[in-house]
Design a protein around this motif. Structure first.
Motif, PDB file in Angstrom:
ATOM      1  N   THR A  32      20.364  -1.919   6.328  1.00 51.24           N
ATOM      2  CA  THR A  32      19.530  -2.378   7.452  1.00 51.24           C
ATOM      3  C   THR A  32      18.025  -2.652   7.034  1.00 51.24           C
ATOM      4  OG1 THR A  32      18.967   0.014   7.989  1.00 51.24           O
ATOM      5  CG2 THR A  32      20.737  -0.833   9.037  1.00 51.24           C
ATOM      6  N   PHE A  33      17.252  -3.161   7.788  1.00 52.30           N
ATOM      7  CA  PHE A  33      16.039  -3.480   7.216  1.00 52.30           C
ATOM      8  C   PHE A  33      15.058  -3.684   8.892  1.00 52.30           C
ATOM      9  CE2 PHE A  33      17.985  -7.588   7.819  1.00 52.30           C
ATOM     10  CZ  PHE A  33      17.132  -8.384   8.479  1.00 52.30           C
ATOM     11  N   GLN A  34      13.686  -3.406   8.545  1.00 57.59           N
ATOM     12  CA  GLN A  34      12.809  -3.873   9.597  1.00 57.59           C
ATOM     13  C   GLN A  34      11.477  -3.834   8.864  1.00 57.59           C
ATOM     14  OE1 GLN A  34      10.152  -1.299  10.471  1.00 57.59           O
ATOM     15  NE2 GLN A  34      10.663  -0.207   8.894  1.00 57.59           N
ATOM     16  N   PHE A  35      10.688  -4.626   9.351  1.00 57.04           N
ATOM     17  CA  PHE A  35       9.266  -4.986   8.725  1.00 57.04           C
ATOM     18  C   PHE A  35       8.536  -5.719   9.853  1.00 57.04           C
ATOM     19  CE2 PHE A  35      11.864  -8.558   7.338  1.00 57.04           C
ATOM     20  CZ  PHE A  35      10.978  -9.602   7.615  1.00 57.04           C
ATOM     21  N   ASN A  36       6.957  -5.392   9.612  1.00 52.13           N
ATOM     22  CA  ASN A  36       6.278  -6.527  10.369  1.00 52.13           C
ATOM     23  C   ASN A  36       5.757  -7.485   9.179  1.00 52.13           C
ATOM     24  OD1 ASN A  36       4.350  -5.113   9.202  1.00 52.13           O
ATOM     25  ND2 ASN A  36       3.118  -4.522  10.858  1.00 52.13           N
ATOM     26  N   ASN A  58       0.802  -1.376  -0.060  1.00 49.46           N
ATOM     27  CA  ASN A  58       0.046   0.059  -0.077  1.00 49.46           C
ATOM     28  C   ASN A  58       0.857   1.225   0.091  1.00 49.46           C
ATOM     29  OD1 ASN A  58       1.068   0.016   2.553  1.00 49.46           O
ATOM     30  ND2 ASN A  58      -1.161  -0.048   3.558  1.00 49.46           N
ATOM     31  N   SER A  59       2.110   1.107  -0.365  1.00 50.70           N
ATOM     32  CA  SER A  59       3.035   2.336  -0.499  1.00 50.70           C
ATOM     33  C   SER A  59       2.980   2.606  -1.990  1.00 50.70           C
ATOM     34  CB  SER A  59       4.425   1.743  -0.223  1.00 50.70           C
ATOM     35  OG  SER A  59       5.115   2.691  -0.654  1.00 50.70           O
ATOM     36  N   SER A  60       3.100   3.972  -2.190  1.00 51.55           N
ATOM     37  CA  SER A  60       3.238   4.494  -3.704  1.00 51.55           C
ATOM     38  C   SER A  60       4.749   4.073  -4.146  1.00 51.55           C
ATOM     39  CB  SER A  60       3.077   6.021  -3.675  1.00 51.55           C
ATOM     40  OG  SER A  60       4.005   6.704  -2.702  1.00 51.55           O
ATOM     41  N   ASN A  61       5.629   3.902  -3.415  1.00 52.17           N
ATOM     42  CA  ASN A  61       7.071   3.365  -3.767  1.00 52.17           C
ATOM     43  C   ASN A  61       7.177   2.089  -3.524  1.00 52.17           C
ATOM     44  OD1 ASN A  61       7.505   3.855  -1.453  1.00 52.17           O
ATOM     45  ND2 ASN A  61       9.372   5.166  -1.838  1.00 52.17           N
ATOM     46  N   PHE A  62       6.199   1.014  -3.649  1.00 51.43           N
ATOM     47  CA  PHE A  62       6.678  -0.306  -3.390  1.00 51.43           C
ATOM     48  C   PHE A  62       7.628  -0.923  -4.380  1.00 51.43           C
ATOM     49  CE2 PHE A  62       5.063  -4.672  -4.505  1.00 51.43           C
ATOM     50  CZ  PHE A  62       5.740  -5.320  -3.467  1.00 51.43           C
ATOM     51  N   VAL A  63       8.532  -1.549  -3.833  1.00 56.45           N
ATOM     52  CA  VAL A  63       9.462  -2.269  -4.879  1.00 56.45           C
ATOM     53  C   VAL A  63       9.681  -3.657  -4.583  1.00 56.45           C
ATOM     54  CG1 VAL A  63      10.424   0.116  -5.883  1.00 56.45           C
ATOM     55  CG2 VAL A  63      11.375  -1.053  -3.945  1.00 56.45           C
ATOM     56  N   GLY A  64       9.217  -4.191  -3.292  1.00 61.00           N
ATOM     57  CA  GLY A  64       9.718  -5.595  -2.941  1.00 61.00           C
ATOM     58  C   GLY A  64       8.792  -5.690  -1.784  1.00 61.00           C
ATOM     59  N   GLY A  65       9.394  -6.924  -1.164  1.00 62.27           N
ATOM     60  CA  GLY A  65       8.942  -7.460   0.046  1.00 62.27           C
ATOM     61  C   GLY A  65       9.616  -8.410   0.779  1.00 62.27           C
ATOM     62  N   ALA A  66       9.244  -8.873   1.945  1.00 65.02           N
ATOM     63  CA  ALA A  66       9.799  -9.680   2.559  1.00 65.02           C
ATOM     64  C   ALA A  66       8.978 -10.751   3.268  1.00 65.02           C
ATOM     65  CB  ALA A  66      10.426  -8.988   3.959  1.00 65.02           C
ATOM     66  N   THR A  67       9.762 -12.097   3.119  1.00 67.26           N
ATOM     67  CA  THR A  67       9.034 -13.128   3.482  1.00 67.26           C
ATOM     68  C   THR A  67      10.061 -13.947   4.904  1.00 67.26           C
ATOM     69  OG1 THR A  67      10.045 -14.601   2.032  1.00 67.26           O
ATOM     70  CG2 THR A  67       7.622 -13.737   1.474  1.00 67.26           C
ATOM     71  N   MET A  68       9.178 -14.457   5.665  1.00 65.50           N
ATOM     72  CA  MET A  68      10.074 -15.168   6.826  1.00 65.50           C
ATOM     73  C   MET A  68       9.251 -16.665   7.105  1.00 65.50           C
ATOM     74  SD  MET A  68      10.310 -13.588  10.591  1.00 65.50           S
ATOM     75  CE  MET A  68       8.784 -13.283  10.848  1.00 65.50           C
ATOM     76  N   VAL A  69      10.266 -17.409   7.334  1.00 71.68           N
ATOM     77  CA  VAL A  69       9.658 -18.769   7.736  1.00 71.68           C
ATOM     78  C   VAL A  69       9.862 -18.679   9.197  1.00 71.68           C
ATOM     79  CG1 VAL A  69      10.099 -21.059   7.544  1.00 71.68           C
ATOM     80  CG2 VAL A  69      10.020 -19.988   5.395  1.00 71.68           C
ATOM     81  N   GLN A  80       4.977 -22.349   9.168  1.00 66.92           N
ATOM     82  CA  GLN A  80       4.768 -21.015   9.415  1.00 66.92           C
ATOM     83  C   GLN A  80       5.487 -19.986   8.597  1.00 66.92           C
ATOM     84  OE1 GLN A  80       5.744 -20.755  13.683  1.00 66.92           O
ATOM     85  NE2 GLN A  80       4.266 -22.094  14.291  1.00 66.92           N
ATOM     86  N   THR A  81       4.529 -19.546   7.497  1.00 63.22           N
ATOM     87  CA  THR A  81       5.303 -18.573   6.611  1.00 63.22           C
ATOM     88  C   THR A  81       4.804 -17.130   6.998  1.00 63.22           C
ATOM     89  OG1 THR A  81       5.809 -20.176   5.137  1.00 63.22           O
ATOM     90  CG2 THR A  81       5.761 -18.012   4.236  1.00 63.22           C
ATOM     91  N   TYR A  82       5.410 -16.025   6.816  1.00 61.03           N
ATOM     92  CA  TYR A  82       5.013 -14.873   7.028  1.00 61.03           C
ATOM     93  C   TYR A  82       5.444 -13.733   5.940  1.00 61.03           C
ATOM     94  CZ  TYR A  82       4.119 -16.221  11.800  1.00 61.03           C
ATOM     95  OH  TYR A  82       3.810 -16.947  12.831  1.00 61.03           O
ATOM     96  N   SER A  83       4.755 -12.801   5.764  1.00 64.12           N
ATOM     97  CA  SER A  83       4.810 -11.804   4.416  1.00 64.12           C
ATOM     98  C   SER A  83       4.611 -10.376   5.030  1.00 64.12           C
ATOM     99  CB  SER A  83       4.168 -12.124   3.237  1.00 64.12           C
ATOM    100  OG  SER A  83       4.216 -11.154   2.318  1.00 64.12           O
ATOM    101  N   SER A  84       5.694  -9.673   4.620  1.00 61.94           N
ATOM    102  CA  SER A  84       5.477  -8.338   4.653  1.00 61.94           C
ATOM    103  C   SER A  84       4.298  -7.641   3.792  1.00 61.94           C
ATOM    104  CB  SER A  84       6.778  -7.416   4.633  1.00 61.94           C
ATOM    105  OG  SER A  84       7.109  -7.413   3.052  1.00 61.94           O
TER     106      SER A  84
END
Length: 174
Positions: free
Chosen positions: A148-152, A97-108, A113-117
């Protein structure tokens, strides 16, 4: 050990997919051919320390990938794609939902138990999940990649199951 093998397989499959999807028809790539290799990746996931023992970094054309897995099978993968030029040092948002979305993060985070930003399964009500996240490249070249990075991230099985990833740091000298 089974979880580590699963994470390693997922990591390897991701790398193979990324590398095999690269087109050779681009006559003048923005960046020299792929710079890949292992490095360090650490973060705090839901308040617990995460340190990768296996990691992979790739910089090719208009995309970058940062991946790491720990001994318990937990893994983090961040992909920056769809840029019109090669990534440069700076901050990129990891949610749709960002105007400059260019990627994403996934986490196991454990078995199944897979999660996605980007959010949970599109078929589930996404009530309560407000995606946030960034990756900042402080150095980005064919010689070195760090930042660096951070996400939920929401579980793909339940939108109310959210993990917060903070204090992420990655580095690799090629």
């Amino acid at each position: 050990m089974k979880n580590f093998k699963l994470a390693a397989i997922v990591l390897l499959a991701s790398v193979i997919t990324i590398l095999s999807s690269c087109s050779k028809s681009d006559p003048t790539p923005a960046v020299p051919p792929a710079a890949t290799g292992s490095g360090t990746l650490t973060a705090t996931i839901a308040g617990s320390a995460f340190t990768s023992i296996a990691s992979n970094f790739s910089l090719q054309g208009n995309s970058a990938t940062i991946q790491g897995a720990d001994a318990t099978g937990k893994s983090i993968s961040i992909q920056i794609t769809g840029l019109t030029t090669a990534p440069v040092a700076g901050t990129y948002k990891l949610y749709t939902n960002s105007s400059n979305f260019v990627g994403g993060a996934t986490m196991v985070y454990g078995p199944n138990q897979t999660y996605s930003s980007i959010g949970c399964d599109a078929n589930l009500p996404q009530t309560g999940f407000a995606p946030t996240g960034t990756i900042t490249f402080t150095t980005l070249s064919t010689a070195k990649i760090e930042g660096t990075f951070q996400f939920n991230a929401a579980s793909l099985q339940s939108c109310s199951d959210v993990k917060v990833v903070t204090s992420g740091i990655f580095s690799k000298t090629f």
